[in-house]
Scaffold this motif. Structure first.
Motif, PDB file in Angstrom:
ATOM      1  N   SER A  65       0.828  -1.213   0.000  1.00 44.13           N
ATOM      2  CA  SER A  65       0.000   0.000   0.000  1.00 44.13           C
ATOM      3  C   SER A  65       0.861   1.261   0.000  1.00 44.13           C
ATOM      4  CB  SER A  65      -0.931   0.010   1.216  1.00 44.13           C
ATOM      5  OG  SER A  65      -0.185  -0.062   2.415  1.00 44.13           O
ATOM      6  N   GLN A  66       0.227   2.352  -0.463  1.00 46.33           N
ATOM      7  CA  GLN A  66       0.893   3.654  -0.514  1.00 46.33           C
ATOM      8  C   GLN A  66      -0.152   4.753  -0.380  1.00 46.33           C
ATOM      9  OE1 GLN A  66       2.138   5.338  -4.317  1.00 46.33           O
ATOM     10  NE2 GLN A  66       4.198   5.717  -3.490  1.00 46.33           N
ATOM     11  N   ASP A  67       0.159   5.761   0.415  1.00 46.85           N
ATOM     12  CA  ASP A  67      -0.720   6.923   0.593  1.00 46.85           C
ATOM     13  C   ASP A  67       0.125   8.179   0.413  1.00 46.85           C
ATOM     14  OD1 ASP A  67      -2.517   8.884   1.280  1.00 46.85           O
ATOM     15  OD2 ASP A  67      -3.139   7.937   3.170  1.00 46.85           O
ATOM     16  N   THR A  68      -0.157   8.934  -0.631  1.00 42.10           N
ATOM     17  CA  THR A  68       0.609  10.159  -0.902  1.00 42.10           C
ATOM     18  C   THR A  68      -0.227  11.418  -0.678  1.00 42.10           C
ATOM     19  OG1 THR A  68       0.020  10.126  -3.266  1.00 42.10           O
ATOM     20  CG2 THR A  68       2.020   8.952  -2.610  1.00 42.10           C
ATOM     21  N   THR A  69      -1.367  11.276  -0.015  1.00 41.56           N
ATOM     22  CA  THR A  69      -2.228  12.449   0.181  1.00 41.56           C
ATOM     23  C   THR A  69      -1.683  13.375   1.275  1.00 41.56           C
ATOM     24  OG1 THR A  69      -3.618  11.210   1.731  1.00 41.56           O
ATOM     25  CG2 THR A  69      -4.252  11.182  -0.594  1.00 41.56           C
ATOM     26  N   ASN A  70      -1.342  12.816   2.423  1.00 42.55           N
ATOM     27  CA  ASN A  70      -0.771  13.598   3.530  1.00 42.55           C
ATOM     28  C   ASN A  70      -1.637  14.807   3.894  1.00 42.55           C
ATOM     29  OD1 ASN A  70       1.523  11.942   3.800  1.00 42.55           O
ATOM     30  ND2 ASN A  70       2.532  13.014   2.108  1.00 42.55           N
ATOM     31  N   GLY A  71      -2.951  14.618   3.878  1.00 50.39           N
ATOM     32  CA  GLY A  71      -3.854  15.688   4.282  1.00 50.39           C
ATOM     33  C   GLY A  71      -4.018  16.784   3.261  1.00 50.39           C
ATOM     34  N   SER A  72      -3.432  16.640   2.068  1.00 50.92           N
ATOM     35  CA  SER A  72      -3.549  17.680   1.047  1.00 50.92           C
ATOM     36  C   SER A  72      -4.761  17.402   0.163  1.00 50.92           C
ATOM     37  CB  SER A  72      -2.274  17.725   0.189  1.00 50.92           C
ATOM     38  OG  SER A  72      -2.128  16.522  -0.532  1.00 50.92           O
ATOM     39  N   THR A  73      -4.929  18.221  -0.835  1.00 47.81           N
ATOM     40  CA  THR A  73      -6.053  18.045  -1.758  1.00 47.81           C
ATOM     41  C   THR A  73      -5.634  17.299  -3.025  1.00 47.81           C
ATOM     42  OG1 THR A  73      -5.574  20.211  -2.756  1.00 47.81           O
ATOM     43  CG2 THR A  73      -7.190  20.143  -0.958  1.00 47.81           C
ATOM     44  N   SER A  74      -4.428  16.748  -3.022  1.00 47.57           N
ATOM     45  CA  SER A  74      -3.956  15.973  -4.165  1.00 47.57           C
ATOM     46  C   SER A  74      -3.280  14.704  -3.666  1.00 47.57           C
ATOM     47  CB  SER A  74      -2.972  16.796  -5.002  1.00 47.57           C
ATOM     48  OG  SER A  74      -1.822  17.142  -4.234  1.00 47.57           O
ATOM     49  N   GLY A  75      -2.813  13.887  -4.575  1.00 50.35           N
ATOM     50  CA  GLY A  75      -2.185  12.632  -4.197  1.00 50.35           C
ATOM     51  C   GLY A  75      -3.106  11.451  -4.471  1.00 50.35           C
ATOM     52  N   SER A  76      -2.686  10.295  -4.000  1.00 56.21           N
ATOM     53  CA  SER A  76      -3.448   9.075  -4.277  1.00 56.21           C
ATOM     54  C   SER A  76      -3.305   8.084  -3.135  1.00 56.21           C
ATOM     55  CB  SER A  76      -2.961   8.430  -5.581  1.00 56.21           C
ATOM     56  OG  SER A  76      -1.594   8.040  -5.451  1.00 56.21           O
ATOM     57  N   ARG A  77      -4.200   7.107  -3.130  1.00 61.20           N
ATOM     58  CA  ARG A  77      -4.160   6.001  -2.190  1.00 61.20           C
ATOM     59  C   ARG A  77      -4.285   4.714  -2.993  1.00 61.20           C
ATOM     60  NH1 ARG A  77      -8.165   8.592   2.533  1.00 61.20           N
ATOM     61  NH2 ARG A  77      -6.647  10.189   3.218  1.00 61.20           N
ATOM     62  N   ASN A  78      -3.310   3.839  -2.795  1.00 57.34           N
ATOM     63  CA  ASN A  78      -3.265   2.590  -3.554  1.00 57.34           C
ATOM     64  C   ASN A  78      -3.009   1.419  -2.618  1.00 57.34           C
ATOM     65  OD1 ASN A  78      -3.032   3.862  -6.441  1.00 57.34           O
ATOM     66  ND2 ASN A  78      -1.423   4.859  -5.242  1.00 57.34           N
ATOM     67  N   ALA A  79      -3.619   0.295  -2.945  1.00 55.40           N
ATOM     68  CA  ALA A  79      -3.402  -0.923  -2.160  1.00 55.40           C
ATOM     69  C   ALA A  79      -3.604  -2.137  -3.061  1.00 55.40           C
ATOM     70  CB  ALA A  79      -4.344  -0.986  -0.972  1.00 55.40           C
ATOM     71  N   THR A  80      -2.722  -3.117  -2.903  1.00 57.48           N
ATOM     72  CA  THR A  80      -2.810  -4.366  -3.670  1.00 57.48           C
ATOM     73  C   THR A  80      -2.588  -5.540  -2.729  1.00 57.48           C
ATOM     74  OG1 THR A  80      -2.011  -3.366  -5.723  1.00 57.48           O
ATOM     75  CG2 THR A  80      -1.798  -5.755  -5.515  1.00 57.48           C
ATOM     76  N   LEU A  81      -3.465  -6.531  -2.830  1.00 56.38           N
ATOM     77  CA  LEU A  81      -3.281  -7.779  -2.102  1.00 56.38           C
ATOM     78  C   LEU A  81      -2.906  -8.851  -3.127  1.00 56.38           C
ATOM     79  CD1 LEU A  81      -3.405  -9.456   0.470  1.00 56.38           C
ATOM     80  CD2 LEU A  81      -5.856  -9.816   0.047  1.00 56.38           C
ATOM     81  N   ALA A  82      -1.705  -9.400  -2.991  1.00 60.38           N
ATOM     82  CA  ALA A  82      -1.211 -10.434  -3.904  1.00 60.38           C
ATOM     83  C   ALA A  82      -1.151 -11.761  -3.160  1.00 60.38           C
ATOM     84  CB  ALA A  82       0.171 -10.061  -4.432  1.00 60.38           C
ATOM     85  N   VAL A  83      -1.721 -12.819  -3.761  1.00 58.48           N
ATOM     86  CA  VAL A  83      -1.831 -14.125  -3.113  1.00 58.48           C
ATOM     87  C   VAL A  83      -1.285 -15.207  -4.050  1.00 58.48           C
ATOM     88  CG1 VAL A  83      -3.408 -15.836  -2.110  1.00 58.48           C
ATOM     89  CG2 VAL A  83      -3.881 -13.385  -1.851  1.00 58.48           C
ATOM     90  N   ARG A  84      -0.560 -16.149  -3.468  1.00 54.98           N
ATOM     91  CA  ARG A  84      -0.167 -17.360  -4.207  1.00 54.98           C
ATOM     92  C   ARG A  84      -0.659 -18.568  -3.436  1.00 54.98           C
ATOM     93  NH1 ARG A  84       3.196 -21.406  -3.822  1.00 54.98           N
ATOM     94  NH2 ARG A  84       4.248 -20.551  -1.977  1.00 54.98           N
ATOM     95  N   ASP A  85      -1.345 -19.461  -4.135  1.00 52.64           N
ATOM     96  CA  ASP A  85      -1.811 -20.714  -3.543  1.00 52.64           C
ATOM     97  C   ASP A  85      -1.441 -21.832  -4.513  1.00 52.64           C
ATOM     98  OD1 ASP A  85      -2.973 -22.443  -1.767  1.00 52.64           O
ATOM     99  OD2 ASP A  85      -5.046 -21.953  -2.267  1.00 52.64           O
ATOM    100  N   GLY A  86      -0.373 -22.574  -4.197  1.00 55.43           N
ATOM    101  CA  GLY A  86       0.137 -23.535  -5.166  1.00 55.43           C
ATOM    102  C   GLY A  86       0.704 -22.795  -6.365  1.00 55.43           C
ATOM    103  N   TRP A  87       0.255 -23.190  -7.542  1.00 56.19           N
ATOM    104  CA  TRP A  87       0.717 -22.547  -8.779  1.00 56.19           C
ATOM    105  C   TRP A  87      -0.303 -21.541  -9.295  1.00 56.19           C
ATOM    106  CZ3 TRP A  87       3.963 -26.051 -12.515  1.00 56.19           C
ATOM    107  CH2 TRP A  87       4.984 -26.651 -11.783  1.00 56.19           C
ATOM    108  N   MET A  88      -1.219 -21.135  -8.446  1.00 57.40           N
ATOM    109  CA  MET A  88      -2.182 -20.082  -8.763  1.00 57.40           C
ATOM    110  C   MET A  88      -1.751 -18.789  -8.095  1.00 57.40           C
ATOM    111  SD  MET A  88      -4.801 -17.994  -7.519  1.00 57.40           S
ATOM    112  CE  MET A  88      -4.917 -18.662  -5.893  1.00 57.40           C
ATOM    113  N   THR A  89      -1.819 -17.679  -8.829  1.00 54.83           N
ATOM    114  CA  THR A  89      -1.558 -16.362  -8.245  1.00 54.83           C
ATOM    115  C   THR A  89      -2.765 -15.464  -8.505  1.00 54.83           C
ATOM    116  OG1 THR A  89      -0.400 -15.608 -10.259  1.00 54.83           O
ATOM    117  CG2 THR A  89       0.947 -16.538  -8.477  1.00 54.83           C
ATOM    118  N   TYR A  90      -3.040 -14.595  -7.531  1.00 52.42           N
ATOM    119  CA  TYR A  90      -4.210 -13.705  -7.630  1.00 52.42           C
ATOM    120  C   TYR A  90      -3.838 -12.345  -7.058  1.00 52.42           C
ATOM    121  CZ  TYR A  90      -8.861 -11.768  -6.750  1.00 52.42           C
ATOM    122  OH  TYR A  90      -9.973 -10.956  -6.730  1.00 52.42           O
TER     123      TYR A  90
END
Length: 290
Positions: free
Chosen positions: A225-250
């Motif tokens: 995850s990443q948050d670049t807003t810092n209380g300002s009126t610009s920036g972004s919020r991003n988050a990714t959940l990456a999973v591997r189960d056997g030879w499957m990735t999601y």
């Protein structure tokens, strides 16, 4: 009385000249098969190829030497004479045996069959947007995307399904945030080493990201995850959940940009988004096994 002609004296054998290597019998070549060329007419004066130790003259024909099929010459124990060629042949044979054994071991250890893929019963649907779950985001973004994007791939090495959709708050004409889902079934190669290297070390290759190891989902999972807003009126919020189960990735990814919001439509906190990603990912993975 005339004196009968005397036979010409035969030259006596000369010892090896100083500095000259002793005579060495012909060495066998590494190519074990006869020449593909057809033999020409028989020539009683020609010397045939000698295989092994030199033989004795054939009775009745003092000029011809019969081919001999005795034991192959053994290289001397020391390094002199022609032992180098014999050793080269020996090491070539040993190398071939070792290489064959290594290849066989590689097939057994790494698996040379497509059926060895550990897919755990997962499927890659034709439309992941309709098969995946993102219900945890509905309270924050109640308006559904009328035309989400999706595609799928079916191949002997990889099955893949992808979904991209926009999330809208109440009254929004345009997307206030974005959600991406992707499932990959690796049918030829175990993705574990590269998956771990990519996501566990994501913070080292991407500045400003936090990486958290998540327990209880698949064999391994990472929340980035990443948050670049810092209380300002610009920036972004991003988050990714990456999973591997056997030879499957999601992966399930969320992104929101403050520039796209009105003052009363600020994006949710990342702590809330993280919980939604975990909940919906668990549900989606369960559905992809049915």
């Amino acid at each position: 009385m005339s004196t009968p002609p005397q036979p010409s004296p035969q030259p006596s054998p000369q010892p090896d000249q100083p500095g000259q290597p002793p005579a060495v019998p012909p060495q066998p070549t590494a190519y074990p098969y006869p020449s593909p060329q057809s033999p020409g007419p028989q020539n009683f004066y020609a010397q045939p190829t000698v295989i092994g130790q030199p033989g004795q003259p054939q009775p009745g024909n003092p000029y011809a030497q019969p081919p001999q099929y005795g034991p192959l010459p053994v290289p001397p124990a020391g390094g002199g004479g022609g032992g180098g060629a014999g050793k080269a042949v020996l090491w070539a044979v040993v190398g071939a045996v070792v290489a064959s054994a290594a290849w066989a071991a590689g097939v057994l250890v790494l698996g040379g069959r497509s059926g060895s893929a550990d897919l755990r019963g997962y499927q890659a649907p034709a439309n992941l947007c309709s098969s995946g779950d993102y219900s945890s985001f509905k309270d924050e973004y109640p308006q559904s995307d009328s035309s989400p994007g999706h595609n799928a791939l079916k191949d002997k090495a990889l099955d893949e399904s992808y979904c991209s959709l926009g999330l809208k708050k109440t009254g929004s004409s345009y997307a206030d945030a974005y959600l991406n889902l992707e499932v990959d079934l690796h049918k030829k190669t175990d993705p574990a080493p590269e998956f771990t290297a990519t996501w566990k070390n994501y913070g080292d290759s991407h500045t400003g990201y936090d990486v958290e190891s998540v327990k209880g989902i698949g064999d391994e999972a990472y929340l980035v995850s990443q948050d670049t807003t810092n209380g300002s009126t610009s920036g972004s919020r991003n988050a990714t959940l990456a999973v591997r189960d056997g030879w499957m990735t999601y992966t399930m990814s969320y992104s929101a940009y403050l520039s796209s919001y009105d003052e009363d439509k600020n994006p949710p906190k990342l702590t809330d988004v993280d919980d939604w990603l975990k909940s919906d990912t668990k549900t989606t993975l369960g559905q992809l096994k049915n």
